[in-house]
Design a protein around this motif. Structure first.
Motif, PDB file in Angstrom:
ATOM      1  N   ARG A   3       0.831  -1.210   0.000  1.00  0.00           N
ATOM      2  CA  ARG A   3       0.000   0.000   0.000  1.00  0.00           C
ATOM      3  C   ARG A   3       0.861   1.254   0.000  1.00  0.00           C
ATOM      4  NH1 ARG A   3      -5.318  -0.501   1.370  1.00  0.00           N
ATOM      5  NH2 ARG A   3      -5.294   1.605   2.187  1.00  0.00           N
ATOM      6  N   SER A   4       2.120   1.106  -0.308  1.00  0.00           N
ATOM      7  CA  SER A   4       3.049   2.231  -0.183  1.00  0.00           C
ATOM      8  C   SER A   4       2.730   3.359  -1.150  1.00  0.00           C
ATOM      9  CB  SER A   4       4.489   1.758  -0.380  1.00  0.00           C
ATOM     10  OG  SER A   4       4.622   1.186  -1.664  1.00  0.00           O
ATOM     11  N   HIS A   5       2.026   3.066  -2.227  1.00  0.00           N
ATOM     12  CA  HIS A   5       1.756   4.095  -3.230  1.00  0.00           C
ATOM     13  C   HIS A   5       0.329   4.640  -3.127  1.00  0.00           C
ATOM     14  CE1 HIS A   5       0.510   0.277  -4.983  1.00  0.00           C
ATOM     15  NE2 HIS A   5      -0.423   0.972  -5.614  1.00  0.00           N
ATOM     16  N   ASP A   6      -0.413   4.201  -2.132  1.00  0.00           N
ATOM     17  CA  ASP A   6      -1.805   4.622  -2.025  1.00  0.00           C
ATOM     18  C   ASP A   6      -1.956   6.132  -1.917  1.00  0.00           C
ATOM     19  OD1 ASP A   6      -2.599   2.073  -2.252  1.00  0.00           O
ATOM     20  OD2 ASP A   6      -3.645   1.957  -0.346  1.00  0.00           O
ATOM     21  N   ALA A   7      -1.044   6.736  -1.213  1.00  0.00           N
ATOM     22  CA  ALA A   7      -1.168   8.177  -0.997  1.00  0.00           C
ATOM     23  C   ALA A   7      -1.109   8.939  -2.317  1.00  0.00           C
ATOM     24  CB  ALA A   7      -0.059   8.642  -0.066  1.00  0.00           C
ATOM     25  N   LEU A   8      -0.366   8.448  -3.255  1.00  0.00           N
ATOM     26  CA  LEU A   8      -0.220   9.134  -4.528  1.00  0.00           C
ATOM     27  C   LEU A   8      -1.433   8.908  -5.428  1.00  0.00           C
ATOM     28  CD1 LEU A   8       3.521   8.376  -5.321  1.00  0.00           C
ATOM     29  CD2 LEU A   8       2.535  10.473  -4.407  1.00  0.00           C
ATOM     30  N   ARG A   9      -2.182   7.861  -5.147  1.00  0.00           N
ATOM     31  CA  ARG A   9      -3.320   7.537  -5.999  1.00  0.00           C
ATOM     32  C   ARG A   9      -4.650   7.919  -5.346  1.00  0.00           C
ATOM     33  NH1 ARG A   9      -2.029   3.992 -10.049  1.00  0.00           N
ATOM     34  NH2 ARG A   9      -4.149   3.212 -10.126  1.00  0.00           N
ATOM     35  N   ALA A  10      -4.552   8.538  -4.203  1.00  0.00           N
ATOM     36  CA  ALA A  10      -5.776   8.889  -3.494  1.00  0.00           C
ATOM     37  C   ALA A  10      -6.602   9.873  -4.311  1.00  0.00           C
ATOM     38  CB  ALA A  10      -5.426   9.491  -2.141  1.00  0.00           C
ATOM     39  N   ASP A  11      -7.889   9.760  -4.180  1.00  0.00           N
ATOM     40  CA  ASP A  11      -8.785  10.662  -4.892  1.00  0.00           C
ATOM     41  C   ASP A  11      -8.902  11.961  -4.102  1.00  0.00           C
ATOM     42  OD1 ASP A  11     -10.438  11.502  -6.843  1.00  0.00           O
ATOM     43  OD2 ASP A  11     -12.199  10.431  -6.117  1.00  0.00           O
ATOM     44  N   HIS A  12      -8.113  12.912  -4.502  1.00  0.00           N
ATOM     45  CA  HIS A  12      -8.035  14.138  -3.724  1.00  0.00           C
ATOM     46  C   HIS A  12      -9.286  14.982  -3.877  1.00  0.00           C
ATOM     47  CE1 HIS A  12      -3.997  13.340  -2.621  1.00  0.00           C
ATOM     48  NE2 HIS A  12      -3.528  13.400  -3.855  1.00  0.00           N
ATOM     49  N   ALA A  13      -9.589  15.661  -2.844  1.00  0.00           N
ATOM     50  CA  ALA A  13     -10.694  16.618  -2.905  1.00  0.00           C
ATOM     51  C   ALA A  13     -10.393  17.737  -1.921  1.00  0.00           C
ATOM     52  CB  ALA A  13     -12.007  15.933  -2.550  1.00  0.00           C
ATOM     53  N   VAL A  14     -10.597  18.924  -2.363  1.00  0.00           N
ATOM     54  CA  VAL A  14     -10.381  20.070  -1.498  1.00  0.00           C
ATOM     55  C   VAL A  14     -11.659  20.896  -1.448  1.00  0.00           C
ATOM     56  CG1 VAL A  14      -7.922  20.162  -2.020  1.00  0.00           C
ATOM     57  CG2 VAL A  14      -9.529  21.532  -3.353  1.00  0.00           C
ATOM     58  N   GLN A  15     -11.729  21.728  -0.449  1.00  0.00           N
ATOM     59  CA  GLN A  15     -12.896  22.572  -0.333  1.00  0.00           C
ATOM     60  C   GLN A  15     -12.654  23.868  -1.073  1.00  0.00           C
ATOM     61  OE1 GLN A  15     -14.072  23.551   3.640  1.00  0.00           O
ATOM     62  NE2 GLN A  15     -16.019  22.533   3.430  1.00  0.00           N
ATOM     63  N   CYS A  16     -13.587  24.262  -1.879  1.00  0.00           N
ATOM     64  CA  CYS A  16     -13.472  25.520  -2.599  1.00  0.00           C
ATOM     65  C   CYS A  16     -13.445  26.666  -1.589  1.00  0.00           C
ATOM     66  CB  CYS A  16     -14.658  25.670  -3.546  1.00  0.00           C
ATOM     67  SG  CYS A  16     -14.709  27.282  -4.346  1.00  0.00           S
ATOM     68  N   PRO A  17     -12.381  27.471  -1.615  1.00  0.00           N
ATOM     69  CA  PRO A  17     -12.285  28.587  -0.672  1.00  0.00           C
ATOM     70  C   PRO A  17     -13.277  29.702  -0.990  1.00  0.00           C
ATOM     71  CG  PRO A  17     -10.461  28.654  -2.214  1.00  0.00           C
ATOM     72  CD  PRO A  17     -11.231  27.391  -2.510  1.00  0.00           C
ATOM     73  N   ASN A  18     -13.864  29.613  -2.140  1.00  0.00           N
ATOM     74  CA  ASN A  18     -14.785  30.669  -2.559  1.00  0.00           C
ATOM     75  C   ASN A  18     -16.214  30.379  -2.123  1.00  0.00           C
ATOM     76  OD1 ASN A  18     -15.043  33.185  -3.953  1.00  0.00           O
ATOM     77  ND2 ASN A  18     -16.117  32.095  -5.550  1.00  0.00           N
ATOM     78  N   CYS A  19     -16.667  29.132  -2.303  1.00  0.00           N
ATOM     79  CA  CYS A  19     -18.055  28.821  -1.969  1.00  0.00           C
ATOM     80  C   CYS A  19     -18.173  27.669  -0.980  1.00  0.00           C
ATOM     81  CB  CYS A  19     -18.842  28.517  -3.240  1.00  0.00           C
ATOM     82  SG  CYS A  19     -18.423  26.946  -3.990  1.00  0.00           S
ATOM     83  N   GLY A  20     -17.057  26.939  -0.723  1.00  0.00           N
ATOM     84  CA  GLY A  20     -17.084  25.907   0.307  1.00  0.00           C
ATOM     85  C   GLY A  20     -17.461  24.526  -0.195  1.00  0.00           C
TER      86      GLY A  20
END
Ligand code: ZN
Length: 47
Positions: A3-20
């Motif tokens: 599982r050493s590469h899981d972090a690189l393949r994670a489905d990233h999601a961030v919160q929009c700083p404009n609308c949340g």
């Protein structure tokens, strides 16, 4: 190690700083078109 590469393949999601709402980093926010400071895509309902 398997599982050493899981972090690189994670489905990233961030919160929009404009609308949340949740969006992908470096992708335009579906709600407001925000991408990053200084860059915002024009939405069809632009006024
Ligand atoms: Zn947004």
């Amino acid at each position: 190690m398997r599982r050493s590469h899981d972090a690189l393949r994670a489905d990233h999601a961030v919160q929009c700083p404009n609308c949340g709402s949740t969006k992908r980093p470096h992708a335009a926010c579906r709600e407001c078109g925000y991408v990053r400071p200084g860059l915002k895509l024009a939405l069809s309902k632009e006024e």
